[in-house]
Motif scaffolding. Structure first.
Motif, PDB file in Angstrom:
ATOM      1  N   UNK A 165      65.698  71.704  38.554  1.00 39.63           N
ATOM      2  CA  UNK A 165      66.931  71.285  38.904  1.00 39.63           C
ATOM      3  C   UNK A 165      67.767  72.599  38.271  1.00 39.63           C
ATOM      4  N   UNK A 166      67.465  72.942  37.193  1.00 40.11           N
ATOM      5  CA  UNK A 166      68.180  74.114  36.630  1.00 40.11           C
ATOM      6  C   UNK A 166      68.232  75.414  37.361  1.00 40.11           C
ATOM      7  N   UNK A 167      67.013  75.645  38.371  1.00 39.25           N
ATOM      8  CA  UNK A 167      67.224  76.750  39.021  1.00 39.25           C
ATOM      9  C   UNK A 167      68.461  76.978  39.724  1.00 39.25           C
ATOM     10  N   UNK A 168      69.214  77.829  39.747  1.00 40.33           N
ATOM     11  CA  UNK A 168      70.344  77.990  40.184  1.00 40.33           C
ATOM     12  C   UNK A 168      70.300  78.047  41.725  1.00 40.33           C
ATOM     13  N   UNK A 169      71.093  77.289  42.795  1.00 41.66           N
ATOM     14  CA  UNK A 169      71.140  77.268  44.092  1.00 41.66           C
ATOM     15  C   UNK A 169      71.918  78.453  44.624  1.00 41.66           C
ATOM     16  N   UNK A 170      71.325  79.049  45.627  1.00 46.40           N
ATOM     17  CA  UNK A 170      72.147  80.246  46.159  1.00 46.40           C
ATOM     18  C   UNK A 170      73.116  79.406  47.157  1.00 46.40           C
ATOM     19  N   UNK A 171      74.492  79.674  46.584  1.00 48.02           N
ATOM     20  CA  UNK A 171      75.569  79.194  47.510  1.00 48.02           C
ATOM     21  C   UNK A 171      76.067  80.103  48.695  1.00 48.02           C
ATOM     22  N   UNK A 172      75.453  79.495  49.784  1.00 46.73           N
ATOM     23  CA  UNK A 172      75.550  80.219  51.045  1.00 46.73           C
ATOM     24  C   UNK A 172      76.754  80.201  51.447  1.00 46.73           C
ATOM     25  N   UNK A 173      77.674  79.218  51.252  1.00 49.03           N
ATOM     26  CA  UNK A 173      79.042  79.224  51.547  1.00 49.03           C
ATOM     27  C   UNK A 173      79.779  80.306  50.938  1.00 49.03           C
ATOM     28  N   UNK A 174      79.484  80.690  49.667  1.00 45.12           N
ATOM     29  CA  UNK A 174      80.193  81.578  48.934  1.00 45.12           C
ATOM     30  C   UNK A 174      80.231  82.996  49.561  1.00 45.12           C
ATOM     31  N   UNK A 175      81.389  83.625  49.147  1.00 48.91           N
ATOM     32  CA  UNK A 175      81.512  85.072  49.635  1.00 48.91           C
ATOM     33  C   UNK A 175      80.995  86.204  48.557  1.00 48.91           C
ATOM     34  N   UNK A 176      80.049  85.788  47.748  1.00 54.63           N
ATOM     35  CA  UNK A 176      79.923  86.762  46.682  1.00 54.63           C
ATOM     36  C   UNK A 176      78.992  87.864  47.308  1.00 54.63           C
ATOM     37  N   UNK A 177      79.167  89.019  46.706  1.00 54.36           N
ATOM     38  CA  UNK A 177      78.394  90.112  47.190  1.00 54.36           C
ATOM     39  C   UNK A 177      79.055  90.761  48.375  1.00 54.36           C
ATOM     40  N   UNK A 178      78.210  91.022  49.095  1.00 53.29           N
ATOM     41  CA  UNK A 178      78.731  91.568  50.633  1.00 53.29           C
ATOM     42  C   UNK A 178      79.152  90.419  51.322  1.00 53.29           C
ATOM     43  N   UNK A 179      80.499  90.432  51.906  1.00 52.93           N
ATOM     44  CA  UNK A 179      80.800  89.495  52.616  1.00 52.93           C
ATOM     45  C   UNK A 179      79.836  89.389  54.105  1.00 52.93           C
ATOM     46  N   UNK A 180      79.759  88.304  54.777  1.00 58.02           N
ATOM     47  CA  UNK A 180      79.088  88.518  56.060  1.00 58.02           C
ATOM     48  C   UNK A 180      79.851  88.786  57.316  1.00 58.02           C
ATOM     49  N   UNK A 181      79.208  88.932  58.127  1.00 53.46           N
ATOM     50  CA  UNK A 181      80.019  89.490  59.394  1.00 53.46           C
ATOM     51  C   UNK A 181      80.459  90.794  59.427  1.00 53.46           C
ATOM     52  N   UNK A 182      81.211  91.214  60.393  1.00 54.57           N
ATOM     53  CA  UNK A 182      82.002  92.624  60.612  1.00 54.57           C
ATOM     54  C   UNK A 182      83.421  92.698  60.406  1.00 54.57           C
ATOM     55  N   UNK A 183      83.826  93.685  60.179  1.00 56.57           N
ATOM     56  CA  UNK A 183      85.325  93.892  59.901  1.00 56.57           C
ATOM     57  C   UNK A 183      85.989  93.672  61.377  1.00 56.57           C
ATOM     58  N   UNK A 184      87.179  93.186  61.274  1.00 49.68           N
ATOM     59  CA  UNK A 184      87.944  93.074  62.551  1.00 49.68           C
ATOM     60  C   UNK A 184      88.454  94.370  63.003  1.00 49.68           C
ATOM     61  N   UNK A 185      89.090  94.405  64.377  1.00 47.31           N
ATOM     62  CA  UNK A 185      89.414  95.756  64.887  1.00 47.31           C
ATOM     63  C   UNK A 185      90.883  95.966  63.865  1.00 47.31           C
ATOM     64  N   UNK A 186      91.614  94.717  63.742  1.00 50.04           N
ATOM     65  CA  UNK A 186      92.780  95.092  62.818  1.00 50.04           C
ATOM     66  C   UNK A 186      92.360  95.737  61.697  1.00 50.04           C
ATOM     67  N   UNK A 187      91.393  95.188  61.102  1.00 50.79           N
ATOM     68  CA  UNK A 187      91.105  95.846  59.526  1.00 50.79           C
ATOM     69  C   UNK A 187      90.653  97.326  59.688  1.00 50.79           C
ATOM     70  N   UNK A 188      90.036  97.560  60.582  1.00 45.70           N
ATOM     71  CA  UNK A 188      89.444  98.929  61.168  1.00 45.70           C
ATOM     72  C   UNK A 188      90.618  99.687  61.260  1.00 45.70           C
ATOM     73  N   UNK A 189      91.700  99.169  61.997  1.00 45.82           N
ATOM     74  CA  UNK A 189      92.868 100.217  62.454  1.00 45.82           C
ATOM     75  C   UNK A 189      93.593 100.342  61.135  1.00 45.82           C
ATOM     76  N   UNK A 190      93.635  99.403  60.364  1.00 44.88           N
ATOM     77  CA  UNK A 190      94.487  99.559  58.849  1.00 44.88           C
ATOM     78  C   UNK A 190      93.880 100.603  57.939  1.00 44.88           C
ATOM     79  N   UNK A 191      92.538 100.926  58.262  1.00 40.94           N
ATOM     80  CA  UNK A 191      91.978 101.745  57.102  1.00 40.94           C
ATOM     81  C   UNK A 191      91.628 103.080  57.780  1.00 40.94           C
TER      82      UNK A 191
END
Lengths: 471, 594
Positions: free
Chosen positions: B162-188
């Motif tokens: 039980x002490x083995x840590x669970x990988x929190x799939x809901x957390x956004x640690x590390x690289x966030x999932x998904x893609x950048x939105x068009x708005x974010x791309x346009x802002x950068x």
């Protein structure tokens, strides 16, 4: 008690294990010869149709393509023959154990079962692994349990209800292979026997948990003997099987006694069986019962010749009388244990639910989700075939994570039941060890006796019976 | 008994031999396989020499030697591969035969041992049991303790598990999932020439006055460790560059607020025995391609064929080598990221060898998702991804084709045969037209076909039907065009600025700026920014194209000197300009608060 088999069948039908559609689908060789997890897609397209759609290439060199499943799927008729052979073997075993009382004939039957169900049928279908098919079909309505698998699961149970563990005696190939290698039995101390047997309950609970969640069929995966039956296997499993067989040379049937999850069910049914093995022929000998020749109350002559004859520690000696002080202490202990029983079940259940971090990883979806997460987070180098295949589908990772989270939640609930079951069994075992059992004769323990027939020839009454038959 | 002993000893010997056989198969064979992989990698990294025809006037000797060398290596690979297969089959055969022998000997041992056991069996001789009561109570007590002990052990094991840590799939640690939105791309400014590679900034609050020598308007200036002609890429508070010399390749991340170097990511090439180091001219350098980011990771490619991906914390996520590209001047195409795909235009010389391809790597793993062969020789332009009628298209330029692909699977959508020679300027998409440049001679406007045409006609050559207009003029050989949708600007290396009307290709004016340019022009609001090779930014007004105001002309607003030579195209993000000079990265801003 005679109604129990019918009750089992009725409950099975009520639970939807054998619906007409299921039976129709289960008649496919794909299911009957493959008691492992089948995908929904696999069930939707029977292999015969799949073969038509994707015909395999033909080789001019004479190369024969191996079957994608081990063992290869059986034709329907042969599956039913397997079930009939099982039925016949169980009947013969019951006859040999209870009426003929012949160790050598039981041994011969065990050799036959080993050769047929073990080496010829490559250990599949087996009644032990069939537990998982049944459990999966209860929890996953899209999974159809093959009717032959159902037969392999139910027939030994029904026979146990009537005749005791005659399946273990000479029909189970797993028991037979251990029995064959038993050369120099060493007695396991009585006090240790019960504790070791606890592992079988844990194994049964785990097998049900993983089958119910659609994660894995661990009984099949970690079957130590199947690699011998198939003369091929993973090095680790071969080593495990070799080790179990090596132990079996000195310890009688260690897998059956301390590991076998099917044996756990058979133990309980055998306690209430209509007829059972007796060391001395007489009171419960069906032949005598049927002929009305009931024995007197002093069948056992207390000669103690049989007390060391059982290599499985299944012979119980007469119990000593309890003093008043013993009763007083025993009552208090029993009361305490009965109060503690729910506490124990709940606390171990809670511990089981906390194991979901580990247990959920047995499920392929959870493993995949964690792998994909680690890859995306840069915490894992490279990719696996599974993660690559997932990415090729274009499915969003959020969806995968959501599926994995749902499965984890199932494991939390399943962990409660699993832990609760283990806690309950341990508590009941402690209670069982604290109560007084009145026994005046040397008896074969109904639950533990594997009906191997070794003790028969140690009993002077048996010799007298045989002599009477000869005369 | 003797039979049992012989059978047992024989079983042990067979078992030992099987174990040794397994060890050899599990340990020694993989080593040979590793060697085979190294040889394969070496073969892949070698150029594929084609003997030069005698009439070409060149000596065929080096190419011939290369062919022989490759054949020798190929032969070595085949021999080793054959040897590995033979060994593997032999080991399996040995194990199979050994298993049968073991079975036979084990059966012999068992039969003999059981017979011996039967013959040696002693008659039972029960001893008196005066202490049955004590013994039974003792057994029961010990049994209870054993069960309790077993339960405690199980509990302990459960606790450890039980002490083995669970990988929190809901957390956004590390690289966030998904893609950048068009708005974010346009802002950068996520890639070479900003969003979609068009050279157009979404901001209008960009400085118009600075001086690198006096420090006026310079927010910070940071030395870049290794040289490179690639351009800065910006995402939120991070600026990315790459740099390389013949021996080292690195990716840099700078803090956009302070210019501090946040991390340096080294990129290693695989060691290929006997491989010659890559030699490239100074004009191209060892780090010409610009990196690309999706807001979660940054990817870089180098002329050695090394591709690497880092997260924003500088951890290398993956790296791969595509094989050294066969490019006459060295590889320069910049990267593009579309959703989860890293797009690489990997054009190489000798079109008949079909080595040119467009490659899509999974940006999270580096594995090839798809690759499509391209019928072009080496080119130096960069791909862009634009939406045409709602259909995303990867548009590429190479001699002689402008080709569009479906980014999801690499399927060709359309192609137009309209350019020739060495193709360096990248295409742009503006006003519903794709603009491609043939160096020194031609500007082509193509009307791309969107999804409906693809579905109706499939892939197609639109050379006859899709060319909206083309003009022959002094077009650039390096700088890419820029457009606001109405006006199109071209800038040649020697400083000639040309302005065309997008709708019909009519040239409106031209202006000789009398200096050299290597950076591509950019549009910020109503201003045109041109960075000369000497580091002087020419800022001019984009005249409103209104017939009532007459013909627009070049109207210079400012010249801002940096004081250092500049090859890379600047990045324009929210009140700031990021300029890479030959040695430094500059951040130009009038705001001190960031």
């Amino acid at each position: 008690m005679r109604r129990c088999p019918y009750i089992i069948v009725c409950v099975t039908v009520l639970l939807g294990l054998v619906s007409p559609a299921n039976v129709a689908r289960a008649s496919s060789p794909w299911f009957t010869a493959r008691p492992v997890l089948s995908t929904v897609e696999g069930m939707a397209v029977p292999p015969t149709e799949a073969n038509k759609r994707f015909p395999p290439p033909e080789f001019e060199s004479g190369y024969v393509q191996p079957s994608p499943t081990t063992p290869a799927p059986r034709q329907d008729i042969y599956q039913y023959i397997d079930a009939l052979v099982l039925l016949a073997a169980l009947g013969i075993s019951a006859y040999l154990v209870l009426k003929r009382r012949s160790r050598s004939a039981i041994f011969a039957l065990a050799v036959f079962s080993l050769l047929y169900f073990g080496f010829a049928r490559m250990g599949c279908v087996c009644s032990v692994g069939a537990i998982q098919n049944i459990v999966l079909s209860i929890f996953d309505r899209s999974y159809a349990v093959p009717i032959v698998v159902l037969a392999f699961f139910l027939l030994p149970l029904i026979f146990t209800l009537f005749f005791g563990r005659v399946f273990c005696a000479g029909v189970c190939p797993l028991g037979a292979i251990q029995d064959l290698v038993l050369v120099r039995p060493v007695r396991v101390p009585n006090w240790l026997e019960g504790a070791l047997r606890l592992f079988a309950y844990v194994y049964l609970g785990a097998a049900i948990l993983f089958a119910a969640t659609g994660s894995a069929f661990i009984i099949c995966r970690y079957d130590p003997f199947v690699s011998f039956f198939r003369l091929s296997g993973n090095w680790n499993i071969l080593t495990l099987g070799g080790s179990v067989l090596l132990v079996s040379v000195f310890v009688g049937r260690p897998y059956c006694r301390f590991v076998c999850p099917y044996g756990v069910i058979l133990r309980q049914l055998s306690r209430i069986s209509r007829w059972n093995v007796t060391i001395a022929p007489g009171r419960q000998d069906p032949a005598i019962v049927m002929t009305g020749l009931t024995g007197g109350p002093d069948e056992c002559i207390q000669c103690r010749l049989c007390e060391d004859s059982c290599p499985f520690g299944a012979i119980r000696e007469p119990t000593a009388d309890w003093t008043g002080r013993d009763y007083s202490i025993g009552k208090k202990r029993l009361a305490l244990l009965m109060v503690l029983l729910p506490v124990l079940a709940l606390s171990v259940g809670w511990a089981g639910s906390r194991l979901k971090n580990v247990t959920a990883r047995m499920h392929a979806t959870v493993r995949l989700a964690e792998r994909v997460y680690l890859e995306d987070a840069g915490k894992a180098e490279g990719t696996t075939n599974a993660s690559l295949a997932f990415r090729a589908t274009g499915k969003p990772t959020e969806q995968l994570y959501a599926e994995a989270s749902n499965i984890r939640a199932k494991f939390t609930l399943g962990g409660w039941f699993f832990g609760g079951f283990v806690g309950l069994i341990a508590g009941l075992k402690l209670i069982g060890l604290s109560r007084r059992v009145g026994r005046t004769d040397y008896e074969a323990d109904r639950a533990s006796c594997l009906a191997c027939g070794r003790c028969f020839e140690y009993c002077p009454k048996e010799h007298a019976r045989r002599k009477g038959i000869e005369n | 008994m003797a039979t049992a002993m012989v059978g047992g000893a024989f079983s042990v010997i067979i078992l030992t031999l099987i174990a040794v056989n397994h060890f050899q198969r599990a340990v020694l064979l993989p080593k040979r396989e590793q060697k085979l992989e190294v040889l394969k990698l070496e073969l892949r990294s070698r150029p594929n020499p084609v003997p030069t025809p005698a009439f070409a006037g060149a000596s065929p000797a080096p190419a011939q030697a290369g062919v022989e060398g490759n054949e020798q290596l190929t032969s070595q690979i085949r021999q080793l591969d054959l040897r590995i297969r033979q060994l593997r089959i032999r080991r399996y055969d040995f194990a199979r035969k050994g298993a049968y022998l073991l079975l036979a000997s084990a059966v012999t041992f068992l039969i003999a041992a059981k017979c011996a056991a039967v013959f040696r069996r002693k008659l039972p001789a029960p001893q008196p049991q005066p202490d049955r009561h004590d013994r039974q109570f003792h057994d029961a007590k010990w049994a209870r303790q054993a069960v309790t002990g077993g339960l405690v052990m199980l509990g302990g094991a459960a606790l450890i598990l039980a002490l083995i840590p669970e990988i929190d799939l809901s957390a956004s640690g590390g690289v966030p999932a998904g893609f950048a939105s068009k708005e974010d791309v346009a802002k950068n400014w996520p890639r070479f020439r900003g969003p979609a590679g068009l050279g157009v900034s979404a901001y209008t609050n960009i400085p118009t006055n600075w001086n690198g020598k006096t420090g006026e308007g310079i927010l910070w200036k940071t030395k870049v460790p290794l040289p490179g002609h690639n351009s800065p890429v910006v995402w939120d508070d991070r600026v990315f560059l790459s740099g390389a010399d013949p021996n080292k390749r690195e990716v840099y991340c700078f803090d956009a607020l302070s210019g501090r170097t946040l991390w340096t990511g080294p990129v290693q090439s695989p060691t290929v025995p006997g491989a010659k180091p890559l030699e490239l001219g100074e004009a191209t350098g060892y780090a010409a391609p610009t990196v690309a980011t999706d807001g979660r990771r940054v990817c870089a490619i180098f002329p050695t064929g090394d591709v690497a991906c880092f997260d924003f914390a500088g951890k290398r996520l993956w790296a791969t080598n595509l094989g050294t590209p066969d490019s006459a001047y060295g590889y320069t195409s910049s990267l593009e990221i579309y959703r989860n795909l890293l797009l690489i235009q990997y054009d190489q010389e000798n079109v008949e060898e079909e080595k040119s391809k467009l490659i899509a790597l999974d940006v999270s793993s580096g594995r090839i998702v798809w690759q499509t062969k391209r019928p072009v020789p080496g080119s130096w332009s960069s791909p862009i991804v634009v939406e045409v009628d709602g259909c995303p298209q990867v548009i590429t330029c190479g001699n002689p084709w402008v080709i569009a692909y479906d980014p999801s699977d690499g399927t060709e959508l359309w192609r137009a045969k309209c350019i020739a020679g060495d193709i360096v300027p990248s295409p742009i998409y503006a006003g519903g037209l794709v603009f491609a440049i043939e160096a020194y001679t031609k500007l082509v406007a193509i009307r791309p076909t969107g999804r409906p045409v693809r579905q109706a006609q499939g892939r197609g050559d639109i050379t006859e039907t899709g060319i909206a207009w083309s003009v022959e003029d002094s077009t650039p050989d390096i700088c890419s065009p820029v457009s606001n949708g109405q006006l199109l600007y071209l800038l040649t290396t020697d400083g000639l600025l040309l302005c065309y009307q997008v709708s019909d290709g009519k040239k409106l004016w031209e202006k000789d700026l009398k200096t050299n340019f290597l950076a591509s022009p950019s549009i910020v609001g109503d201003k045109l920014y041109l960075l000369s090779a000497e580091g002087v930014m020419f800022i001019s007004q984009i005249g409103p194209f209104d017939k009532a105001q007459g013909r627009p002309e070049y109207k210079e607003l400012a010249r801002c000197e940096l004081g250092e030579p500049c090859h890379a195209s600047p990045a324009f993000v929210d009140g700031r300009i990021y300029i890479r000079s030959s040695t430094h990265l500059y951040c130009i801003s009038n705001r001190r608060d960031g």
